[in-house]
Scaffold this active site. Structure first.
Site, short mmCIF file in Angstrom:
data_model
loop_
_atom_site.label_atom_id
_atom_site.label_comp_id
_atom_site.label_asym_id
_atom_site.label_seq_id
_atom_site.Cartn_x
_atom_site.Cartn_y
_atom_site.Cartn_z
CB CYS A 153 -0.94 0.01 1.20
SG CYS A 153 -0.11 0.19 2.80
CB CYS A 169 4.04 -0.50 2.36
SG CYS A 169 2.78 -1.43 3.24
CG ASP A 182 16.90 16.72 -34.58
OD1 ASP A 182 17.38 17.78 -35.03
OD2 ASP A 182 17.42 15.60 -34.75
CG ASP A 218 18.55 11.40 -33.56
OD1 ASP A 218 18.42 12.59 -33.94
OD2 ASP A 218 19.15 10.54 -34.21
CG ASP A 277 18.56 16.59 -31.12
OD1 ASP A 277 18.49 17.79 -31.44
OD2 ASP A 277 18.56 15.67 -31.94
#
Length: 769
Positions: A50, A53, A456, A639, A643
């Site tokens: 839960c 926890c 890009d 990529d 970038d």
């Protein structure tokens, strides 16, 4: 007391209590490097179930000075801890991590694949359901006679028999709640099992009191049935969680348990996959899966690489080819030199990304965890108030006790604790099936909020597989120099130049790459540069090309020596994906480091009006940062090394699997397939996940708004409360599973965009559409 002394004393206390901790050597062996001086270890914490926890385990770990970050995954019941190798020059003892978890009452041990394969908890829960169901059925049969008006002696006998049937069932089947509740209380905290344990215990002993005093009514049937329905709810919750994360389990099964390793003397030795080290030569037979990332040393084969690229067509590999863990050798035998261990291979990276998706501390997740943390004390206070209030109101303290028990059961915050994580893990699994990896659950939340998408160009809107134009017209000496420089760069244009040369290039002793610009080498002749025109040519006489091709310039001491022109192919379904994004109400733009004529042509082909060309990595990042400062939420799709700053600066980011390592690490999402349809699909899935989370909050809160007054007014028995509480949890999980209906239909995407391609159009246009 010094820290060392305190740690030693704590260790002795745990040892006296019989708590077994993994050794420092085991923890170090199972850790993997995630940064300079940083290591990550995953441990199994099977008792967490839960939000309270999660907060407890994460809180005690984050309080340690050596812990950089800690994250609990509720579905896998694992905690991932990133810890520092040394603090203030003192080497860290990783056992402190396990010791800190154990101090809260949760046992922690190293995770093994065998443990995941055998779901012992599910089997225990099913047995407990069977025992409680058997008890409830038999007690119900005895109760029929009591309800039918049995004589007092017969009624007392049946009550005692019911008590004897209910007692062992309560002990055996109820141990899940008792162990969890006691473990929480003895460490000075509470969780959702505390009110459940109190409720079923009070229900039993109230019935026993009635039996001892020859009362007409006992509630052993309600106690056993209550336990039965509570366990059904917990078992279904466990099974549905396992179903939701079946994609992760399926991935783990793709990894072979071991492989044959070739010795220096030619001998062969079978080793477990975790024992394969970098540099080992592994023999792969046809039909075997590759256990670790590596490089083919000898042999040729066709590989099923569907988990890498999402395509069903096999890929041929030969000596020198890179192969990834989890791919299947179809036709031939290979000898592969390991370039990574199993923990650092492609398949392991995907599994870690999948698991991280649920563990993210998103805004909704933090709200749910915080609510669940304070919920149990509020429930206890409410039950005490109901008990005292009803006792004073009508003087029937037995009835007041039943009302208090019903309040304890019906207000359990299971549905609230499940509202967010179950949606996140289902969404991550659905995205994975569509070829999209999610690094963090909070990334889906941010993706659902975006207002604009910035792309890009090279390697993102295009495949990053450019072709050199008019290679035959290039002067041979300049071509050889350019190929020699290009061999030191991972940029797609450099790779294409190298592939087009095909001869013996010129060698260079030292080559330096400038991200977003190009490569350079100092020689006796001067400084050779290969890259964009602004980087390569510093002379005032330079005239920029106006041709709509990607351009790479070779220069010596700033003067142009050769120009290489490239054309690139758009990604499959790029046009239809762009149109789908427009229809979703998003503003689109291109941020490219390429020349204006090239970017302008691409933007016109795709129907994107907003574009910028010739940008440096800093300028891309500044553009995303400025949008964020204006409150504009932007998705950056890119990529490559250049970038990475923009991917980090944007509100949320995405990169293709073909991106450079830095780009993949900086991105929040990674899409594995060539097609661009992953972008609109990920946005739609994230938006739907957000809606489902909000719906789950409404369901969980609405349930309590309706159920709590009913229980307080005395209209709900403990049995009805148990059925209602379990049903609310099941409804929340079932609502999350609706996300699996979201389909990635490429043909529908194309129809939706209504893109038409004229007859006779080039192949590039047809693939992009």
């Amino acid at each position: 007391m010094s820290c060392c002394a305190a740690g030693t004393e704590g260790a002795l206390d745990l040892e006296r209590a019989g708590v077994s901790l993994p050794s420092a050597e085991e923890l170090k062996l199972c850790s993997r490097a995630v940064g300079p001086g940083l290591w990550q270890v995953d441990m199994s914490v099977p008792a967490v179930h839960c939000g309270t926890c999660i907060s407890t385990v994460e809180g005690v770990l984050k309080a340690l000075p050596e812990v950089e970050r800690a994250r609990v995954n509720l579905s896998t019941k694992r905690v991932s801890v990133v810890w520092k190798e040394a603090v203030d020059g003192v080497e860290t003892d990783p056992v402190n991590l396990a010791r800190a978890i154990a101090s809260t009452g949760y046992s922690a041990h190293l995770f093994t694949a065998a443990e995941e394969a055998s779901d012992a908890l599910r089997n225990k829960l099913i047995r407990a359901v069977a025992v409680s169901g058997f008890a409830a059925t038999n007690i119900m049969l005895l109760s029929v006679s009591v309800w039918s008006g049995a004589e007092a002696s017969t009624r007392d006998l049946f009550h005692w028999i019911s008590a004897m049937i209910a007692a062992p069932a309560l002990i055996y089947a109820g141990r899940f709640f008792y162990e969890s509740a006691w473990n929480a209380l003895k460490h000075g905290r509470t969780n959702m099992d505390v009110p459940i344990a109190i409720g079923i215990t009070l229900s039993y002993f109230a019935s026993l009191w009635e039996t001892i005093h020859h009362g007409e009514h006992a509630y052993f049937d309600a106690t056993a049935s209550l336990l039965f329905f509570l366990l059904i709810g917990r078992t279904l919750d466990h099974i549905m969680r396992d179903r939701a994360r079946s994609a992760i389990s399926g991935l783990a099964r793709l990894n072979p348990r071991g492989a044959m390793v070739l010795g220096i003397d030619g001998s062969r030795e079978y080793r477990a996959v975790d024992e394969i080290r970098v540099g080992d030569q592994v023999v792969i037979a046809a039909g075997d899966r590759i256990p670790v990332d590596g490089l083919v040393v000898s042999g040729e084969s066709d590989l099923d690489m569907s988990i890498v690229n999402g395509e069903s067509a096999p890929v041929s590999v030969r000596p020198g080819s890179e192969v990834q863990a989890g791919t299947l050798s179809l036709t031939g035998s290979l000898t592969v030199r390991a370039t990574a261990t199993a923990r650092n291979s492609f398949l392991s990276e995907i599994i870690h990304l999948m698991e991280a998706a649920e563990g993210g501390r998103a805004r909704y997740r933090r709200i749910a965890d915080r609510a669940a943390q304070y919920y149990s004390p509020a429930v206890h206070l409410l039950a005490i108030t109901a008990f005292i209030g009803w006792g004073l109101y009508d003087g029937d303290w037995k009835h007041a006790m039943m009302v208090a028990i019903a309040v304890l059961i019906i207000t359990c915050p299971c549905a609230l604790g499940l509202a967010v994580p179950v949606v996140q893990v289902v969404a991550a699994g659905r995205l994975f099936k569509a070829g999209v990896m999610v690094k963090d659950g909070s990334a889906m939340e941010r993706l659902a909020e975006i207002e604009a998408v910035a792309f890009d160009k090279t390697g993102t809107l295009t495949l990053g597989r450019p072709r050199l134009v008019d290679a035959a017209k290039i002067e041979p000496v300049g071509f050889a120099v350019a190929a020699g420089l290009a061999a030191h760069s991972r940029h797609p244009l450099s790779r294409a130049l190298w592939a087009a040369y095909g001869g013996q290039p010129r060698g260079f002793d030292t080559v330096r790459e400038v991200p977003g610009a190009g490569v350079e080498a100092e020689t006796e002749e001067g400084v050779w540069r290969l890259g964009n025109r602004r980087f390569a040519c510093v002379a005032d006489t330079v005239v920029a090309s106006d041709k709509p091709y990607s351009e790479v310039v070779l220069s010596l001491d700033g003067f142009e020596r050769a120009t290489f022109l490239f054309e690139d192919m758009l990604r499959p379904r790029a046009r239809s994906s762009i149109e789908a994004l427009k229809q979703a109400g998003l503003d689109l733009g291109i941020l490219s480091g390429d020349r204006a004529p090239v970017v302008a042509k691409l933007a016109a082909d795709l129907g994107i009006d907003n574009w910028s060309a010739g940008l440096t990595p800093r300028e891309k990042a500044e553009s995303c940062a400025e949008a964020s400062a204006r409150g504009r939420r932007v998705l950056m799709v890119g990529d490559g090394i250049n970038d990475a700053p923009a991917l980090s600066s944007a509100h949320v980011s995405m990169a293709p699997a073909t991106a450079a390592d830095v780009g993949r690490q900086a991105a929040d999402f990674v899409f594995m397939r060539d097609g661009l349809e992953a972008v609109p699909f990920a946005i739609e899935a994230s938006r739907r996940a957000g809606r489902l989370i909000r719906e789950n909050f409404v369901l969980a809160i609405g349930y309590n708004v309706i159920a709590v007054p009913i229980a307080l007014l005395g209209y709900a028995t403990p049995l009805i409360a148990a059925v209602a509480m379990s049903t609310s949890s099941i409804i929340v999980v079932a609502n999350a599973l609706r996300l699996n209906r979201l389909a990635l239909d490429e043909n529908a995407l194309a129809r939706k965009s209504a893109v038409t391609v004229p007859a006779g159009a080039p192949d590039n246009a047809r693939i992009a559409a």
